[in-house]
Design an enzyme around this catalytic site. Structure first.
Site, mmCIF file in Angstrom:
data_model
loop_
_atom_site.group_PDB
_atom_site.id
_atom_site.type_symbol
_atom_site.label_atom_id
_atom_site.label_comp_id
_atom_site.label_asym_id
_atom_site.label_seq_id
_atom_site.Cartn_x
_atom_site.Cartn_y
_atom_site.Cartn_z
ATOM 1 N N GLU A 27 -83.593 8.987 -41.461
ATOM 2 C CA GLU A 27 -83.509 9.502 -40.082
ATOM 3 C C GLU A 27 -84.777 9.195 -39.285
ATOM 4 O O GLU A 27 -85.789 8.749 -39.835
ATOM 5 C CB GLU A 27 -83.258 11.006 -40.091
ATOM 6 C CG GLU A 27 -84.410 11.804 -40.700
ATOM 7 C CD GLU A 27 -84.572 13.195 -40.094
ATOM 8 O OE1 GLU A 27 -84.628 13.313 -38.855
ATOM 9 O OE2 GLU A 27 -84.661 14.157 -40.881
ATOM 10 N N LYS A 89 -84.645 13.800 -28.713
ATOM 11 C CA LYS A 89 -84.170 14.249 -30.020
ATOM 12 C C LYS A 89 -82.641 14.287 -29.940
ATOM 13 O O LYS A 89 -82.079 15.012 -29.139
ATOM 14 C CB LYS A 89 -84.734 15.634 -30.340
ATOM 15 C CG LYS A 89 -84.207 16.239 -31.628
ATOM 16 C CD LYS A 89 -84.854 17.587 -31.909
ATOM 17 C CE LYS A 89 -84.043 18.404 -32.891
ATOM 18 N NZ LYS A 89 -84.599 19.765 -33.079
ATOM 19 N N VAL A 109 -80.637 14.803 -38.599
ATOM 20 C CA VAL A 109 -79.796 14.652 -39.789
ATOM 21 C C VAL A 109 -78.333 14.477 -39.368
ATOM 22 O O VAL A 109 -77.637 13.586 -39.857
ATOM 23 C CB VAL A 109 -79.962 15.874 -40.728
ATOM 24 C CG1 VAL A 109 -78.886 15.894 -41.812
ATOM 25 C CG2 VAL A 109 -81.356 15.864 -41.360
ATOM 26 N N ASP A 141 -78.387 30.461 -33.245
ATOM 27 C CA ASP A 141 -79.011 29.151 -33.472
ATOM 28 C C ASP A 141 -78.726 28.675 -34.895
ATOM 29 O O ASP A 141 -79.412 29.049 -35.850
ATOM 30 C CB ASP A 141 -80.517 29.224 -33.209
ATOM 31 C CG ASP A 141 -81.156 27.837 -33.201
ATOM 32 O OD1 ASP A 141 -80.512 26.872 -33.646
ATOM 33 O OD2 ASP A 141 -82.314 27.734 -32.746
ATOM 34 N N SER A 143 -78.136 25.045 -36.849
ATOM 35 C CA SER A 143 -78.272 23.600 -36.639
ATOM 36 C C SER A 143 -76.935 22.877 -36.771
ATOM 37 O O SER A 143 -76.131 23.179 -37.669
ATOM 38 C CB SER A 143 -79.260 23.020 -37.647
ATOM 39 O OG SER A 143 -79.294 21.615 -37.515
ATOM 40 N N ALA A 144 -76.746 21.906 -35.898
ATOM 41 C CA ALA A 144 -75.546 21.056 -35.968
ATOM 42 C C ALA A 144 -75.522 20.245 -37.272
ATOM 43 O O ALA A 144 -74.480 19.700 -37.638
ATOM 44 C CB ALA A 144 -75.493 20.122 -34.763
ATOM 45 N N ASP A 145 -76.657 20.201 -37.966
ATOM 46 C CA ASP A 145 -76.686 19.502 -39.264
ATOM 47 C C ASP A 145 -75.653 20.089 -40.226
ATOM 48 O O ASP A 145 -75.045 19.367 -41.027
ATOM 49 C CB ASP A 145 -78.063 19.628 -39.932
ATOM 50 C CG ASP A 145 -79.155 18.866 -39.204
ATOM 51 O OD1 ASP A 145 -78.847 18.130 -38.239
ATOM 52 O OD2 ASP A 145 -80.330 19.020 -39.597
ATOM 53 N N LYS A 162 -86.587 24.383 -44.759
ATOM 54 C CA LYS A 162 -87.802 25.175 -44.526
ATOM 55 C C LYS A 162 -87.512 26.658 -44.420
ATOM 56 O O LYS A 162 -86.474 27.064 -43.923
ATOM 57 C CB LYS A 162 -88.417 24.748 -43.202
ATOM 58 C CG LYS A 162 -89.319 23.580 -43.328
ATOM 59 C CD LYS A 162 -90.286 23.557 -42.154
ATOM 60 C CE LYS A 162 -91.203 22.377 -42.313
ATOM 61 N NZ LYS A 162 -90.443 21.113 -42.213
HETATM 62 N N1 PSU Z 1 -86.630 20.150 -40.747
HETATM 63 C C1 PSU Z 1 -87.792 19.634 -41.164
HETATM 64 N N2 PSU Z 1 -88.292 18.512 -40.571
HETATM 65 C C2 PSU Z 1 -87.607 17.885 -39.575
HETATM 66 C C3 PSU Z 1 -86.359 18.428 -39.155
HETATM 67 C C4 PSU Z 1 -85.910 19.557 -39.767
HETATM 68 O O1 PSU Z 1 -88.401 20.183 -42.061
HETATM 69 O O2 PSU Z 1 -88.094 16.863 -39.040
HETATM 70 C C5 PSU Z 1 -85.565 17.723 -38.080
HETATM 71 C C6 PSU Z 1 -84.392 16.942 -38.709
HETATM 72 O O3 PSU Z 1 -84.185 15.762 -37.981
HETATM 73 C C7 PSU Z 1 -83.224 17.880 -38.515
HETATM 74 C C8 PSU Z 1 -83.572 18.516 -37.185
HETATM 75 O O4 PSU Z 1 -81.979 17.238 -38.470
HETATM 76 O O5 PSU Z 1 -84.981 18.691 -37.223
HETATM 77 C C9 PSU Z 1 -82.878 19.820 -36.978
HETATM 78 O O6 PSU Z 1 -83.093 20.264 -35.686
HETATM 79 P P1 PSU Z 1 -82.281 21.514 -35.115
HETATM 80 O O7 PSU Z 1 -82.792 22.678 -35.914
HETATM 81 O O8 PSU Z 1 -82.652 21.587 -33.661
HETATM 82 O O9 PSU Z 1 -80.837 21.226 -35.366
HETATM 83 MN MN MN Z 2 -80.940 24.762 -33.157
#
Ligand code: PSU
Ligand code: MN
Length: 317
Positions: A27, A89, A109, A141, A143-145, A162
């Site tokens: 990624e 992003k 991701v 909140d 994540s879309a992941d 994390k």
């Molecule tokens: N967690 C990490 N390092 C990162 C990310 C997440 O420890 O760099 C990044 C990844 O690209 C992940 C994104 O897909 O943040 C998730 O963001 P959000 O929580 O806004 O969905």
């Molecule tokens: Mn988010």
């Protein structure tokens, strides 16, 4: 217009995929938003090298001038790393906008899985995935992941997630959506900077060959969606638990105080934690990504059903 007409693949990758040779997707949000320049570019190059050493080809994914890029040149990596947070992003919902604007996008991701799947790459290595944020019961909140893992058939190697997230809820969510989670040589879900989150996992596998077999069988069962391989950070690279805990608590409190939400939250927390630990968290972060790239390379080799060997002779421009 088919999606593939919006996609540019490096020739060595197109050839490898055509011949069933092992490829690992990587990624780019981690490069543009997850680490400072120039460590981000150095790490991205080292991660690609780790994949090659394991006997597979790296395919770093991003969007440049509105084109979905599968495999980046060194110059393109440098551009992404140098512009950093100025690059959008890009998660699933952002994709059509970045393409329409012919802009640059660093793929999360979720977006990386999507594009890897379009390109025919079944395996992807990252640092940590996004998840259910602490307080999600009111902020919503998530994540879309996690949604992407539920719907797109790409296996993701990560060091867990994390502790800025609610890891218990993250695992519950993955269970609800039917996403298999494998502990690689562990019975506990890893928490990124540290090996053990305290949360138990139901399934553990101890070799790349076993993981490859599971990926194959999941495909044969026609189960849609992805799969999460949780690979704990090596012991010698772990962050002291106390330092990690305190930095995370403080970073979350600061984000709340400053009203930081949405897609800005994860990058803010990552940068604050790096600052608060005097760069120690960044060092751990780099090591765990390398570690994940190696494992993904080994799994890709096992999946391709061939013996791995260094593929340096195929190095890209
Ligand atoms: N967690 C990490 N390092 C990162 C990310 C997440 O420890 O760099 C990044 C990844 O690209 C992940 C994104 O897909 O943040 C998730 O963001 P959000 O929580 O806004 O969905
Ligand atoms: Mn988010």
């Amino acid at each position: 217009m088919a999606a593939s007409q919006l996609l540019d693949m490096l020739p060595e990758l197109a050839e490898a995929l055509q011949n069933g040779r092992p490829v690992v997707a990587l990624e780019s949000t981690i490069i543009a938003h997850g680490m400072p320049y120039p460590q981000n570019v150095e790490t991205a190059l080292a991660v690609e090298q780790a994949v090659r050493k394991a006997g597979a080809l790296p395919a770093t994914i991003a969007i440049l001038h509105g084109r979905l890029k599968v495999g980046l040149t060194a110059d393109e990596l440098e551009l992404l790393g140098k512009r950093g947070p100025a690059v959008t992003k890009c998660s699933r919902r952002d994709l059509p906008f970045v393409v329409a604007r012919k802009g640059h996008g660093a793929t999360t991701v979720a977006a990386t899985m999507l594009i890897a799947h379009m390109a025919g790459i079944p395996l992807f290595a990252t640092g940590g995935i996004g998840g259910v944020h602490r307080g999600a019961e009111t902020s919503m909140d998530i994540s879309a992941d996690l949604q992407e893992l539920a719907r797109t058939p790409v296996a993701v190697v990560s060091a867990g997630a994390k502790a800025i997230l609610d890891l218990g809820l993250t695992l519950e969510y993955l269970e609800t959506r039917g996403v298999p989670v494998i502990g690689y040589r562990t019975d506990r879900f890893p928490a990124f900077y540290v090996r053990d989150s305290g949360h138990e996992l139901d399934y553990r596998l101890d070799s790349p060959a076993e993981i490859a077999e599971l990926i194959r069988l999941k495909r044969e069962l026609a189960l849609d969606g992805g799969l999460l391989i949780a690979n704990p950070i090596p012991e010698e690279d772990e962050l002291a638990h106390r330092a990690a805990h305190e930095a995370i608590q403080q970073a979350i409190a600061e984000a709340e105080g400053r009203g930081i939400t949405g897609k800005a939250l994860t990058p803010f927390l990552l940068a604050r934690i790096a600052k608060l630990t005097g760069g120690e968290s960044l060092r751990s972060n780099i090591q765990l990504v390398l570690h994940n790239a190696r494992l993904a390379g080994e799994v890709a080799v096992a999946l391709a059903g061939r013996r791995g060997g260094p593929t340096d002779s195929h190095s890209a421009a």
